[in-house]
Motif scaffolding. Structure first.
Motif, PDB file in Angstrom:
ATOM      1  N   MET A  44       0.832  -1.204   0.000  1.00  0.00           N
ATOM      2  CA  MET A  44       0.000   0.000   0.000  1.00  0.00           C
ATOM      3  C   MET A  44       0.868   1.256   0.000  1.00  0.00           C
ATOM      4  O   MET A  44       0.569   2.224  -0.698  1.00  0.00           O
ATOM      5  CB  MET A  44      -0.939   0.006   1.209  1.00  0.00           C
ATOM      6  N   SER A  45       1.928   1.246   0.768  1.00  0.00           N
ATOM      7  CA  SER A  45       2.831   2.391   0.819  1.00  0.00           C
ATOM      8  C   SER A  45       3.499   2.610  -0.534  1.00  0.00           C
ATOM      9  O   SER A  45       3.614   3.747  -1.006  1.00  0.00           O
ATOM     10  CB  SER A  45       3.892   2.169   1.897  1.00  0.00           C
ATOM     11  N   ASP A  46       3.931   1.520  -1.176  1.00  0.00           N
ATOM     12  CA  ASP A  46       4.550   1.620  -2.499  1.00  0.00           C
ATOM     13  C   ASP A  46       3.560   2.166  -3.526  1.00  0.00           C
ATOM     14  O   ASP A  46       3.925   3.002  -4.363  1.00  0.00           O
ATOM     15  CB  ASP A  46       5.079   0.262  -2.962  1.00  0.00           C
ATOM     16  N   ALA A  47       2.323   1.709  -3.458  1.00  0.00           N
ATOM     17  CA  ALA A  47       1.301   2.183  -4.391  1.00  0.00           C
ATOM     18  C   ALA A  47       1.026   3.674  -4.170  1.00  0.00           C
ATOM     19  O   ALA A  47       0.917   4.450  -5.130  1.00  0.00           O
ATOM     20  CB  ALA A  47       0.013   1.385  -4.226  1.00  0.00           C
ATOM     21  N   LYS A  48       0.943   4.066  -2.923  1.00  0.00           N
ATOM     22  CA  LYS A  48       0.711   5.474  -2.598  1.00  0.00           C
ATOM     23  C   LYS A  48       1.868   6.330  -3.115  1.00  0.00           C
ATOM     24  O   LYS A  48       1.648   7.379  -3.721  1.00  0.00           O
ATOM     25  CB  LYS A  48       0.574   5.645  -1.085  1.00  0.00           C
ATOM     26  N   ASP A  49       3.094   5.854  -2.888  1.00  0.00           N
ATOM     27  CA  ASP A  49       4.260   6.590  -3.369  1.00  0.00           C
ATOM     28  C   ASP A  49       4.262   6.691  -4.889  1.00  0.00           C
ATOM     29  O   ASP A  49       4.595   7.738  -5.452  1.00  0.00           O
ATOM     30  CB  ASP A  49       5.555   5.928  -2.896  1.00  0.00           C
ATOM     31  N   LEU A  51       1.694   6.710  -6.867  1.00  0.00           N
ATOM     32  CA  LEU A  51       0.664   7.666  -7.275  1.00  0.00           C
ATOM     33  C   LEU A  51       1.094   9.103  -7.035  1.00  0.00           C
ATOM     34  O   LEU A  51       0.686  10.010  -7.750  1.00  0.00           O
ATOM     35  CB  LEU A  51      -0.641   7.386  -6.538  1.00  0.00           C
ATOM     36  N   GLN A  52       1.923   9.306  -6.021  1.00  0.00           N
ATOM     37  CA  GLN A  52       2.411  10.639  -5.704  1.00  0.00           C
ATOM     38  C   GLN A  52       3.675  10.984  -6.485  1.00  0.00           C
ATOM     39  O   GLN A  52       4.210  12.081  -6.325  1.00  0.00           O
ATOM     40  CB  GLN A  52       2.675  10.759  -4.206  1.00  0.00           C
ATOM     41  N   GLY A  53       4.164  10.034  -7.292  1.00  0.00           N
ATOM     42  CA  GLY A  53       5.325  10.297  -8.110  1.00  0.00           C
ATOM     43  C   GLY A  53       6.647  10.045  -7.421  1.00  0.00           C
ATOM     44  O   GLY A  53       7.694  10.426  -7.909  1.00  0.00           O
ATOM     45  N   LYS A  54       6.613   9.417  -6.261  1.00  0.00           N
ATOM     46  CA  LYS A  54       7.850   9.095  -5.545  1.00  0.00           C
ATOM     47  C   LYS A  54       8.295   7.701  -5.976  1.00  0.00           C
ATOM     48  O   LYS A  54       7.497   6.799  -6.119  1.00  0.00           O
ATOM     49  CB  LYS A  54       7.624   9.099  -4.038  1.00  0.00           C
ATOM     50  N   HIS A  55       9.575   7.512  -6.138  1.00  0.00           N
ATOM     51  CA  HIS A  55      10.103   6.201  -6.514  1.00  0.00           C
ATOM     52  C   HIS A  55      11.052   5.732  -5.423  1.00  0.00           C
ATOM     53  O   HIS A  55      11.964   6.457  -5.038  1.00  0.00           O
ATOM     54  CB  HIS A  55      10.836   6.266  -7.856  1.00  0.00           C
TER      55      HIS A  55
END
Length: 58
Positions: A44-49, A51-55
């Motif tokens: 979930m954290s990876d998906a949120k990141d 979506l926010q453009g964080k890699h």
């Protein structure tokens, strides 16, 4: 800050190992559940990141 879910995964591994050593099936199962919960939090954290453009690596 530690990755989301890392603590749950570590706790789960410890519980699972303790359950196997003592022959406690319930503790082994709880450990597996905690590991799954940790993996879900990480996903979930990876998906949120994402979506926010964080890699993130790993």
């Amino acid at each position: 800050m530690a990755d989301k879910g890392t603590a749950d995964k570590a706790k789960g591994k410890a519980k699972e190992a303790a359950g196997k050593v003592t022959g406690n099936e319930r503790l082994t199962a709880e450990g597996k559940i905690d590991q799954a919960k940790g993996e879900a939090k990480k996903t979930m954290s990876d998906a949120k990141d994402a979506l926010q453009g964080k890699h993130r690596k790993g």
